[in-house]
Enzyme design. Sequence first.
Site, short mmCIF file in Angstrom:
data_model
loop_
_atom_site.label_atom_id
_atom_site.label_comp_id
_atom_site.label_asym_id
_atom_site.label_seq_id
_atom_site.Cartn_x
_atom_site.Cartn_y
_atom_site.Cartn_z
N ARG A 1 2.05 -11.93 -1.33
CA ARG A 1 0.67 -12.11 -0.89
C ARG A 1 -0.09 -13.09 -1.76
O ARG A 1 0.27 -13.34 -2.91
CB ARG A 1 -0.07 -10.76 -0.95
CG ARG A 1 0.42 -9.73 0.04
CD ARG A 1 -0.30 -9.83 1.35
NE ARG A 1 0.08 -8.80 2.29
CZ ARG A 1 -0.55 -8.58 3.44
NH1 ARG A 1 -1.60 -9.34 3.77
NH2 ARG A 1 -0.16 -7.64 4.26
N LYS B 1 -8.52 -2.60 0.75
CA LYS B 1 -8.52 -1.65 1.85
C LYS B 1 -9.37 -0.42 1.56
O LYS B 1 -9.82 0.26 2.49
CB LYS B 1 -7.09 -1.24 2.19
CG LYS B 1 -6.29 -2.36 2.85
CD LYS B 1 -6.98 -2.93 4.09
CE LYS B 1 -6.14 -3.97 4.81
NZ LYS B 1 -6.87 -4.60 5.94
N ARG C 1 0.84 -1.20 0.00
CA ARG C 1 0.00 0.00 0.00
C ARG C 1 0.87 1.25 0.00
O ARG C 1 1.99 1.25 0.49
CB ARG C 1 -0.92 0.02 1.22
CG ARG C 1 -2.05 -0.98 1.17
CD ARG C 1 -2.99 -0.81 2.37
NE ARG C 1 -2.28 -0.90 3.64
CZ ARG C 1 -1.89 0.14 4.38
NH1 ARG C 1 -2.16 1.38 3.97
NH2 ARG C 1 -1.26 -0.03 5.51
N ASP D 1 -9.70 -10.77 8.78
CA ASP D 1 -9.17 -9.40 8.72
C ASP D 1 -10.17 -8.28 9.01
O ASP D 1 -9.81 -7.31 9.65
CB ASP D 1 -8.56 -9.17 7.34
CG ASP D 1 -7.59 -7.99 7.31
OD1 ASP D 1 -6.79 -7.87 8.25
OD2 ASP D 1 -7.64 -7.21 6.36
N SER E 1 0.90 -6.45 12.44
CA SER E 1 1.75 -7.44 11.79
C SER E 1 2.81 -7.97 12.74
O SER E 1 3.46 -7.21 13.46
CB SER E 1 2.42 -6.80 10.57
OG SER E 1 3.26 -7.72 9.92
N LYS F 1 -1.70 -12.80 14.95
CA LYS F 1 -3.16 -12.76 14.81
C LYS F 1 -3.68 -13.90 13.93
O LYS F 1 -4.61 -14.61 14.31
CB LYS F 1 -3.58 -11.41 14.23
CG LYS F 1 -5.08 -11.25 14.04
CD LYS F 1 -5.44 -9.89 13.46
CE LYS F 1 -4.94 -9.75 12.03
NZ LYS F 1 -5.46 -8.54 11.36
N THR F 2 -3.06 -14.07 12.76
CA THR F 2 -3.51 -15.11 11.83
C THR F 2 -3.28 -16.50 12.41
O THR F 2 -4.15 -17.37 12.38
CB THR F 2 -2.78 -14.98 10.48
OG1 THR F 2 -3.06 -13.70 9.92
CG2 THR F 2 -3.24 -16.06 9.51
N HIS G 1 -10.71 -4.01 12.54
CA HIS G 1 -9.61 -4.63 11.80
C HIS G 1 -9.12 -5.80 12.66
O HIS G 1 -8.22 -5.66 13.48
CB HIS G 1 -8.50 -3.61 11.57
CG HIS G 1 -7.47 -4.06 10.58
ND1 HIS G 1 -6.22 -3.50 10.51
CD2 HIS G 1 -7.51 -5.00 9.61
CE1 HIS G 1 -5.53 -4.08 9.54
NE2 HIS G 1 -6.29 -5.00 8.99
#
Length: 526
Positions: free
Chosen positions: A317, A196, A54, A253, A234, A238-239, A215
Amino acid sequence: METYGLEKIGLINTESISRNLSPAELTQAALRRGEGVLSETGALVVETGKYTGRSPKDKFIVDTEGVHDQISWGSTNVPIERENFNSIKGKMLAYLQEREIFLFDGFAGADPVNQKKFRIINELASQNLFIRNLLIRPTKEQLENFGEPDFTILVVPEFKCIPEIDGTHSEAAIMIDYEAKMVLIAGSQYAGEIKKSVFSVMNYLMPFEDVLPMHCSANMDPETGNTAVFFGLSGTGKTTLSADPSRLLIGDDEHGWSERGIFNFEGGCYAKCIDLDPEKEPDIYYAIKFGSVVENVVLDEEHRPDYTDNSITDNTRVGYPIEYIPNAASPGLGGIPNVIIFLTADSFGVLPPISRLSKEAAMYHFVTGFTSKVAGTERGITEPVPTFSTLFGQPFMPLNPNVYAKMLGEKIEKYDTKVYLINTGWTGGPYGTGSRMKLKYTRAMVTAVLNGSIEKAYFVHDEVFNVDIPQTCENVPSEVMNPRDTWADGAAYDEQAKKLAGMFEKNFAEKYPEMDPEIVAAGPKA
């Protein structure tokens, strides 16, 4: 030729318009146009060129009378005039003359009550496949009765802005006009900008419908329906921690919290691929197959991906439909969350491995969004560097942080939701001296929170960080529960703890001078 109403926004004289093509058709079109190649697993692999992530400095919000007093203006939400927006829009539409157009009409929001219709107009077939994966795909009947979209996103990566003429910062621009209900994405092929932008729109719209946008990832117990949400920047896990084979994954997400419960904004996942390991993250690894879109992963001569190769970018990604995950909840709906978990990776080594937060402390840490960069990972960094991202998603939250914080506090109080802060970072000392908290201990803490057994522990209040620390947790050694006890030098711990607490105070005072006093009082005290 069917135009699907695109002439209403000024898109005319196109070579062709293809609407809601299948993954096979979009993959075939992308290959024909030279946009990418297939990996050995059948996934479409593309390179995004100059922009491999981004571009937050190229994001703007159109400043109009209707939204001016609602937006939290600053370095994240940067204003631009409607005149600039319309000028760039006109040039983008002119650029698309006599070109192929790929159109996707789909939804954001799994709850029909708050669901929004999005129309995505793409120059690239590969990006159209990406957003087809990431949004909620309509049924044949829904598509036939789609009607007018709530928001339109025009994506033209090959159109380059001219900063001196267009009022942008570079050749790329991501512009949202909330009143005109339109988003422009120019100059960047990084597909995450589309995802996003949808999120930024939902984060603006949902609070007006009494829905808290978040988020976060979310999962639930398939038998009891007990739902948990996980916030974390990051590197915090979390994942990994929300991927639990014994629970259903609602989403990884973006979610909304309404009076009916949690709902996923998306219909897919956008996962990192760097150092992807089939043993550690099998769900993501095996989701990279036909229909998926992979960005900037290097392939060998036989088209086998090398997930350790970061020669293009560390931010490799993959975007895939959520049904590629075996235990995904369908539709993406959960109950009222009984548990909220904030994840942080504290490389100072001073935050407790797990602590319980009051309602006000939860609001404080929600607004703060803390983790830390590790010393030695970036040039010039010789000690841990704190990173604060408002609401765990600062670049995508257009309204005043107080709006979101108050909504969270109200929902925690109304539903008696328990909130915990879990530190997946360092223990026994800072980065370089201590060691990373063992994943098996962190998993045990998450399990204790989810099944409620942690509430049976005896809690001690920590005066510096203003949190309550459980003294025991099943399958976790008692000596790791209090971070000071893990340091060889208690005085050194005290100094480091006060240093980090001071950073919290400084960040909060600078960013949120108008935040409610009871929230300020619930934070760390140096």
